[in-house]
Design an enzyme around this catalytic site. Structure first.
Site, mmCIF file in Angstrom:
data_model
loop_
_atom_site.group_PDB
_atom_site.id
_atom_site.type_symbol
_atom_site.label_atom_id
_atom_site.label_comp_id
_atom_site.label_asym_id
_atom_site.label_seq_id
_atom_site.Cartn_x
_atom_site.Cartn_y
_atom_site.Cartn_z
ATOM 1 N N ARG A 73 -35.688 43.957 1.624
ATOM 2 C CA ARG A 73 -34.360 43.362 1.517
ATOM 3 C C ARG A 73 -34.190 42.474 0.297
ATOM 4 O O ARG A 73 -33.200 42.587 -0.436
ATOM 5 C CB ARG A 73 -34.052 42.475 2.740
ATOM 6 N N THR A 74 -35.137 41.562 0.089
ATOM 7 C CA THR A 74 -34.927 40.561 -0.953
ATOM 8 C C THR A 74 -34.840 41.214 -2.331
ATOM 9 O O THR A 74 -33.892 40.978 -3.083
ATOM 10 C CB THR A 74 -36.063 39.512 -0.916
ATOM 11 N N LYS A 102 -55.309 44.065 -15.009
ATOM 12 C CA LYS A 102 -56.293 43.838 -16.087
ATOM 13 C C LYS A 102 -56.666 42.368 -16.189
ATOM 14 O O LYS A 102 -57.376 41.969 -17.105
ATOM 15 C CB LYS A 102 -55.702 44.294 -17.432
ATOM 16 N N ARG A 123 -41.543 36.936 -6.461
ATOM 17 C CA ARG A 123 -42.214 36.775 -5.149
ATOM 18 C C ARG A 123 -43.708 36.866 -5.388
ATOM 19 O O ARG A 123 -44.176 37.810 -6.045
ATOM 20 C CB ARG A 123 -41.772 37.854 -4.172
ATOM 21 N N HIS A 151 -38.474 29.927 0.730
ATOM 22 C CA HIS A 151 -37.673 31.128 0.445
ATOM 23 C C HIS A 151 -36.198 30.681 0.433
ATOM 24 O O HIS A 151 -35.439 30.974 1.345
ATOM 25 C CB HIS A 151 -37.939 32.170 1.536
HETATM 26 C C1 NCD Z 1 -39.269 37.194 5.004
HETATM 27 C C2 NCD Z 1 -40.269 36.765 3.952
HETATM 28 O O1 NCD Z 1 -40.650 37.559 3.083
HETATM 29 O O2 NCD Z 1 -40.612 35.594 3.988
HETATM 30 N N1 NCD Z 1 -38.616 38.366 4.685
HETATM 31 C C3 NCD Z 1 -37.461 38.315 3.952
HETATM 32 O O3 NCD Z 1 -37.472 37.992 2.784
HETATM 33 N N2 NCD Z 1 -36.321 38.609 4.561
HETATM 34 C C4 NCD Z 1 -39.781 37.138 6.385
HETATM 35 C C5 NCD Z 1 -41.055 37.826 6.741
HETATM 36 O O4 NCD Z 1 -41.696 38.494 5.928
HETATM 37 O O5 NCD Z 1 -41.434 37.709 7.912
#
Ligand code: NCD
Length: 325
Positions: A73-74, A102, A123, A151
């Site tokens: 999703r993100t 590397k 991320r 997040h």
């Molecule tokens: C979450 C995350 O990556 O922190 N997912 C997200 O971005 N919607 C929640 C999760 O991974 O449980």
């Protein structure tokens, strides 16, 4: 010092909406007026997010997505957001096919990608990685999850969902359930909710409680936070049930994960004990903590919540890069 909770809803000032050149690393960098302004701006991006309106206000601009951890999703909603604004996207979702393999450091990768793009969404499994990236990048950096840290953009879409549902955030009871220790979405969400007049109820396995410092920070700012093991009693009071996945990947010992896996399961029978207009949210992905039968119930909001990521992320990118609704 942040404004105490229980303040009346302030009108967002136009200045608060202009996030040009600024990073989104921690929700702690947002005052309540900033959050309210983002939510209002996101509302204005809904027509462009659903394709009813054409928006090319970020034409010629480039978003770089650097994803060192899995995401659906993100990453995709940031990429869709940029494309819905007329911009382009570069990046990777599998670091094993990059120079990371590397031995290149995050700092070096960021320095290079910064020269190729106008904004970086990162991320990474390490807490503090987004802050580090922001130090090396001249362009703005968005934290799309740094280990068990934060997040913040998920929080904006979570709050957008609550506001959309109940017209306001103030006055509601939010029950947060699951892995509150490692769940970064929870850390950012409770920190943001401390700006509002809400009651938070926390339910988790004893070894997965909200980190003490996060809890204290919320309470120091005047937030009402109750910690309990009585899920049914908590559920009876809640307007929002925010369920989270047990974060298997953060456990050093697989045996420890096995002990807590499957602790909670939300079913239609359990939801009967809640309010009629209770909404169930989840940042997703879910494993087994919400039974699929709940998907068709009037309480389920997690898919709508995920969809809300698009206008919210359009608002974030636009306010960082000077786009218009
Ligand atoms: C979450 C995350 O990556 O922190 N997912 C997200 O971005 N919607 C929640 C999760 O991974 O449980």
């Amino acid at each position: 010092m942040t404004a105490p909770a229980n303040l009346e809803m302030q009108r967002p000032s136009p200045r608060a909406m202009d996030w040009r050149g600024r990073d989104v690393v921690s929700i702690r960098d947002f005052e309540r007026k900033d959050i309210d302004a983002f939510l209002e701006l996101a509302e204005r991006f809904v027509p462009a997010a659903t394709g009813q309106k054409h928006n090319t206000s970020l034409e010629g601009r480039i978003l770089a997505t650097l994803f060192y951890e899995p995401s659906t999703r993100t990453r995709l909603s940031f990429e869709a957001a940029m494309q819905r604004l007329g911009g382009g996207v570069i990046g990777f979702s599998d670091p094993s096919v990059t120079s990371n393999k590397k031995g290149e450091t995050l700092a070096d990768t960021v320095r290079i990608v910064d020269k190729l793009s106008d904004v970086i969404v990162l991320r990474h499994p390490k807490e503090g990685s987004a802050r580090l990236a922001a130090e090396y990048a001249e362009h703005p950096v968005v934290n799309a999850g740094d280990g068990a840290g934060e997040h913040p953009t998920q929080t904006l879409l979570d709050l957008f969902t609550i506001q959309h549902e109940f017209r306001k955030i103030d006055g509601h009871t939010i029950l947060l359930l699951g892995d509150l220790k490692f769940g970064r979405t929870v850390h950012s969400l409770v920190t943001a909710l401390a700006h509002y007049s809400v009651k938070m109820i926390l339910v988790s396995p004893p070894n997965l409680q909200l980190p003490e410092e996060v809890l204290h920070e919320c309470r120091d700012r005047g937030a009402t936070v109750e910690v309990t093991g009585d899920l049914e009693a908590a559920l009876a009071q809640a307007d929002v049930l925010y369920v989270t996945r047990i974060q298997q990947e953060r456990f050093a010992d697989p045996e420890e994960y096995r002990k807590v896996a499957g602790t909670y399961r939300i079913t239609n029978a359990l939801l009967k004990k809640g309010k009629r207009n209770l909404i169930v949210m989840h940042p997703l992905p879910r494993v087994d903590e919400i039974h699929p039968e709940v998907d068709a119930s009037p309480h389920a909001r997690y898919f709508q919540q995920a969809a809300n990521g698009l206008p919210v992320r359009m608002a974030i990118l636009a306010s960082m890069l000077g786009g218009k609704a």
